[in-house]
Design a protein around this motif. Structure first.
Motif, short mmCIF file in Angstrom:
data_model
loop_
_atom_site.label_atom_id
_atom_site.label_comp_id
_atom_site.label_asym_id
_atom_site.label_seq_id
_atom_site.Cartn_x
_atom_site.Cartn_y
_atom_site.Cartn_z
N ASN A 92 -9.95 -33.12 -29.23
CA ASN A 92 -9.60 -33.45 -27.85
C ASN A 92 -10.17 -34.82 -27.49
OD1 ASN A 92 -9.03 -33.54 -25.15
ND2 ASN A 92 -9.85 -31.52 -24.68
N LEU A 93 -9.30 -35.75 -27.16
CA LEU A 93 -9.74 -37.08 -26.74
C LEU A 93 -10.16 -37.13 -25.27
CD1 LEU A 93 -7.13 -39.30 -28.60
CD2 LEU A 93 -9.59 -39.19 -29.02
N ARG A 94 -9.88 -36.06 -24.55
CA ARG A 94 -10.23 -36.01 -23.13
C ARG A 94 -11.57 -35.30 -22.95
NH1 ARG A 94 -5.83 -36.56 -19.46
NH2 ARG A 94 -7.51 -36.33 -17.93
N GLU A 95 -12.45 -35.90 -22.16
CA GLU A 95 -13.75 -35.31 -21.85
C GLU A 95 -13.70 -34.46 -20.59
OE1 GLU A 95 -16.60 -35.51 -23.57
OE2 GLU A 95 -15.84 -36.86 -25.12
N ASP A 96 -12.62 -34.61 -19.81
CA ASP A 96 -12.55 -33.96 -18.50
C ASP A 96 -11.72 -32.68 -18.46
OD1 ASP A 96 -10.34 -35.60 -19.03
OD2 ASP A 96 -9.90 -35.89 -16.91
N ILE A 97 -10.83 -32.49 -19.43
CA ILE A 97 -9.96 -31.31 -19.43
C ILE A 97 -9.77 -30.80 -20.85
CG2 ILE A 97 -8.66 -31.97 -17.35
CD1 ILE A 97 -6.36 -32.83 -19.29
N ALA A 98 -9.39 -29.54 -20.96
CA ALA A 98 -9.00 -29.00 -22.26
C ALA A 98 -7.64 -29.59 -22.64
CB ALA A 98 -8.92 -27.47 -22.19
N SER A 99 -7.42 -29.78 -23.91
CA SER A 99 -6.10 -30.16 -24.41
C SER A 99 -5.47 -28.92 -25.02
CB SER A 99 -6.20 -31.28 -25.45
OG SER A 99 -6.55 -32.50 -24.84
N ARG A 100 -4.16 -28.77 -24.81
CA ARG A 100 -3.45 -27.59 -25.32
C ARG A 100 -2.19 -28.04 -26.03
NH1 ARG A 100 -1.49 -24.36 -21.12
NH2 ARG A 100 -1.29 -22.70 -22.61
N PHE A 101 -1.93 -27.39 -27.17
CA PHE A 101 -0.68 -27.68 -27.87
C PHE A 101 -0.09 -26.42 -28.48
CE2 PHE A 101 -4.22 -28.89 -30.64
CZ PHE A 101 -3.92 -28.34 -31.88
#
Length: 136
Positions: A92-101
Motif C-alpha cells: 500500500n503506497l497510501r499511509e492514510d487509507i487501506a488499499s483494496r483490490f
C-alpha cells in the motif's frame, strides 16, 4: 460501448492480455485483498496460474520478477502470468487509507493459490529482479 439498445449499460475495456498458460484442470477464484495503510503487503510469492486484478481503492506498489516496480491506482487493472514468475510486492503506497483490490486467479487443483518463497530462494533469485528493486 453500449451493451444493448434497450439499456444504458456500457462496457469499458481496462485490460486485454493473453495468459501464457492455464493450469491443467484449473478452477478460478475471485477475491478482494485489503492492504492496511502503509503496509508492504504479502511477501514474495507465486501463483499456480495467471492473476488479473483491479484496484478499487487507494494505490499499490506492484512488482513482478524482472519488471520495475510501479504504482497502480484505484480504477486501474493489472495482471501477472503466474507459474514460476515471482510476485514480489503489492504494498500500500497510501499511509492514510487501506488499499483494496479485486483479484481473479486461475488455480491448479489441490495446490495452494499462493506459495511464499523461503529466504534462501529470495536471495538466489535476487539477480532476476529489476536493478532498482534488488536487495542483495
Amino acid at each position: 460501448m453500449i451493451l444493448s439498445a434497450d439499456s444504458g449499460s456500457t462496457y469499458e475495456n481496462l485490460l486485454t492480455q493473453t495468459p501464457p498458460f492455464l493450469p491443467e484442470g484449473a478452477h478460478f477464484m475471485v477475491g478482494v485483498v485489503t492492504v492496511p495503510p502503509g503496509d508492504p503487503g504479502s511477501g514474495p510469492h507465486r501463483h499456480t496460474g495467471p492473476v488479473f486484478g483491479y484496484v478499487l481503492e487507494g494505490e499499490i506498489l506492484f512488482e513482478l520478477e524482472g519488471e520495475e516496480p510501479y504504482p497502480i491506482k484505484a480504477g486501474e487493472a493489472f495482471w501477472e502470468p503466474g507459474g514460476e514468475v515471482v510476485h514480489y510486492q503489492a504494498g500500500n503506497l497510501r499511509e492514510d487509507i487501506a488499499s483494496r483490490f479485486v483479484v481473479c486467479m486461475a488455480c491448479a487443483p489441490d495446490v495452494p493459490m499462493l506459495t511464499f518463497l523461503e529466504p534462501e530462494e529470495i536471495r538466489e533469485r535476487d539477480h532476476l529482479r529489476h536493478p532498482s528493486a534488488r536487495q542483495f
